[in-house]
Write an enzyme that holds these catalytic residues in place. Structure first.
Site, PDB file in Angstrom:
ATOM      1  N   SER A 149       1.408  -0.517  -4.018  1.00  0.00           N
ATOM      2  CA  SER A 149       2.616   0.289  -4.148  1.00  0.00           C
ATOM      3  C   SER A 149       3.685  -0.486  -4.925  1.00  0.00           C
ATOM      4  O   SER A 149       3.431  -0.892  -6.054  1.00  0.00           O
ATOM      5  CB  SER A 149       3.084   0.727  -2.758  1.00  0.00           C
ATOM      6  OG  SER A 149       4.051   1.744  -2.840  1.00  0.00           O
ATOM      7  N   LEU A 150       4.883  -0.703  -4.359  1.00  0.00           N
ATOM      8  CA  LEU A 150       5.892  -1.534  -5.034  1.00  0.00           C
ATOM      9  C   LEU A 150       5.300  -2.862  -5.460  1.00  0.00           C
ATOM     10  O   LEU A 150       5.650  -3.402  -6.524  1.00  0.00           O
ATOM     11  CB  LEU A 150       7.078  -1.768  -4.091  1.00  0.00           C
ATOM     12  CG  LEU A 150       8.093  -2.845  -4.518  1.00  0.00           C
ATOM     13  CD1 LEU A 150       8.768  -2.487  -5.829  1.00  0.00           C
ATOM     14  CD2 LEU A 150       9.115  -3.080  -3.409  1.00  0.00           C
ATOM     15  N   ASP A 182      -2.614  11.058  -2.738  1.00  0.00           N
ATOM     16  CA  ASP A 182      -1.320  10.413  -2.502  1.00  0.00           C
ATOM     17  C   ASP A 182      -0.191  11.408  -2.728  1.00  0.00           C
ATOM     18  O   ASP A 182      -0.049  11.972  -3.811  1.00  0.00           O
ATOM     19  CB  ASP A 182      -1.180   9.222  -3.451  1.00  0.00           C
ATOM     20  CG  ASP A 182      -0.141   8.220  -3.018  1.00  0.00           C
ATOM     21  OD1 ASP A 182       0.862   8.633  -2.398  1.00  0.00           O
ATOM     22  OD2 ASP A 182      -0.322   7.023  -3.327  1.00  0.00           O
ATOM     23  N   HIS A 231      -1.458   7.647   0.423  1.00  0.00           N
ATOM     24  CA  HIS A 231      -0.867   6.384  -0.020  1.00  0.00           C
ATOM     25  C   HIS A 231      -1.294   5.221   0.876  1.00  0.00           C
ATOM     26  O   HIS A 231      -1.619   4.141   0.376  1.00  0.00           O
ATOM     27  CB  HIS A 231       0.662   6.524  -0.015  1.00  0.00           C
ATOM     28  CG  HIS A 231       1.370   5.428  -0.725  1.00  0.00           C
ATOM     29  ND1 HIS A 231       1.320   5.275  -2.096  1.00  0.00           N
ATOM     30  CD2 HIS A 231       2.159   4.422  -0.267  1.00  0.00           C
ATOM     31  CE1 HIS A 231       2.047   4.231  -2.451  1.00  0.00           C
ATOM     32  NE2 HIS A 231       2.556   3.697  -1.360  1.00  0.00           N
TER      33      HIS A 231
END
Length: 273
Positions: A103-104, A223, A250
Site C-alpha cells: 500500500s503506502l 480492492d 486490500h
C-alpha cells in the site's frame, strides 16, 4: 483488526549525493539471517498487522528489517520516511536489501530505490500506487476527517467496507461484524492520521522509469481502497517489472496470506534476492 506502532529514533547516515531528510522515529525489529529484506507497511497499519503472516517465511532465509512508522502525529514526507527505513536497515548491519512494500509502503519503497540505488537490490510491491487516484484521495481525506472528530467507530466501519473485498465482508458471521468494528475502533494506531495525510500527497511517477532492480508488482483485484489499476500502472512504468494478481481485497494478508507469501518467496528465490 489494525494494530499499533511505536517510537524509537535512529540517527541519519551519510550517503553521497543524497540529502538525507530530518530523522523520522521508527521502532525496528530484526528477524532471521541471510540476504537483506526491508519491510515498508501501509497507512493505518504496522509491521505485525501488514506482514505478520509472512515474516516467518521471509526470515527463514533472509535478515528481515521490520520498522513501524511513528506512533504519533510526527509529520511525514516521502523522502524522509524512505531515508529512515534505509537508515534503520544500515544501523541493523544490513547494507543492501530488497524492499517489500504494501500500500503506502510501495511508494516508500520506490522512493527509497530512487534515492538509494546502491542499497536497494529488489522491489516487491503489493496493492500499491504511484500517486493516489480520486477514490484513494477521498478515502484518506475521510480517514482524517473522522479521526479529527473522534469518530472511531465510523472510521472502523469505513476501514471494513473498503479494506476488504465484498465477498470477505459479506461472508463474516453476522454476530461478529459489530464486534470487529468495535475492536478495530479501539485499536486504531497512533500515527494513522499523519500516514493518511502522506498518502494524499505521494507521487513517485517520475521515479519509476529509472528503477533498475528486479521488481514484482502484485495487484489485489477485489480492492475497494486502492484500485488495482494503480498496480497495473506501476508494472507498466517500471522497466522489466513482473506482474501478478491475487483475487482479494486490500488487506491481502488476511484474505489470502498463503497465496501472497508464495508470490513473494518464489520471486525472491527466482532472482536470488
Amino acid at each position: 483488526m489494525i494494530t499499533g506502532t511505536f517510537g524509537l529514533t535512529f540517527t541519519p547516515m551519510s550517503i553521497p549525493n543524497v540529502a538525507v531528510m530530518t530523522t523520522i522515529p521508527l521502532h525496528t525489529t530484526v528477524h532471521g539471517s541471510g540476504p537483506g529484506i526491508v519491510l515498508a507497511h501501509g497507512a493505518g497499519g504496522g509491521i505485525e498487522s501488514n506482514f505478520g503472516p509472512v515474516i516467518p517465511a521471509l526470515a527463514a532465509g533472509h535478515t528481515v528489517v521490520a520498522s513501524d512508522y511513528p506512533g504519533d502525529d510526527t509529520p511525514l514526507t516521502l523522502d524522509a520516511l524512505a531515508d529512515a527505513l534505509v537508515t534503520a536497515a544500515v544501523d541493523a548491519g544490513v547494507e543492501t536489501f530488497t524492499i517489500v512494500g504494501f500500500s503506502l509502503g510501495t511508494a516508500v519503497a520506490v522512493r527509497a530505490a530512487a534515492r538509494h540505488p546502491e542499497r536497494v537490490t529488489g522491489l516487491l510491491l503489493t496493492a500499491g500506487l504511484a500517486t493516489p487516484d480520486h477514490r484513494a484521495r477521498l478515502a484518506v481525506q475521510a480517514w482524517q476527517d473522522l479521526l479529527d472528530r473522534g469518530a472511531h467507530e465510523a472510521f472502523a466501519r469505513l476501514a471494513l467496507l473498503t479494506g476488504f473485498s465484498t465477498d470477505f465482508v459479506n461472508g463474516l458471521p453476522a454476530d461478529i461484524v459489530d464486534d470487529v468494528v468495535r475492536q478495530t475502533a479501539a485499536a486504531i494506531p497512533g500515527g494513522t492520521r499523519a500516514q493518511a495525510a502522506l498518502v494524499e500527497t505521494v507521487d513517485t511517477t517520475a521515479d519509476l522509469a529509472a528503477i533498475a532492480v528486479p521488481t514484482l508488482v502484485v495487484a489485489t483485484t477485489a480492492d475497494l481502497l486502492v484500485n488495482p489499476a494503480n498496480s497495473r500502472t506501476l508494472a507498466a512504468a517500471i522497466p522489466g517489472a513482473e506482474y501478478a494478481e491475487i483475487a482479494a481485497g486490500h488487506v491481502v494478508m488476511v484474505e489470502r496470506p498463503e497465496e501472497w507469501q508464495k508470490l513473494l518467496t518464489d520471486f525472491l528465490d527466482r532472482h536470488g534476492l
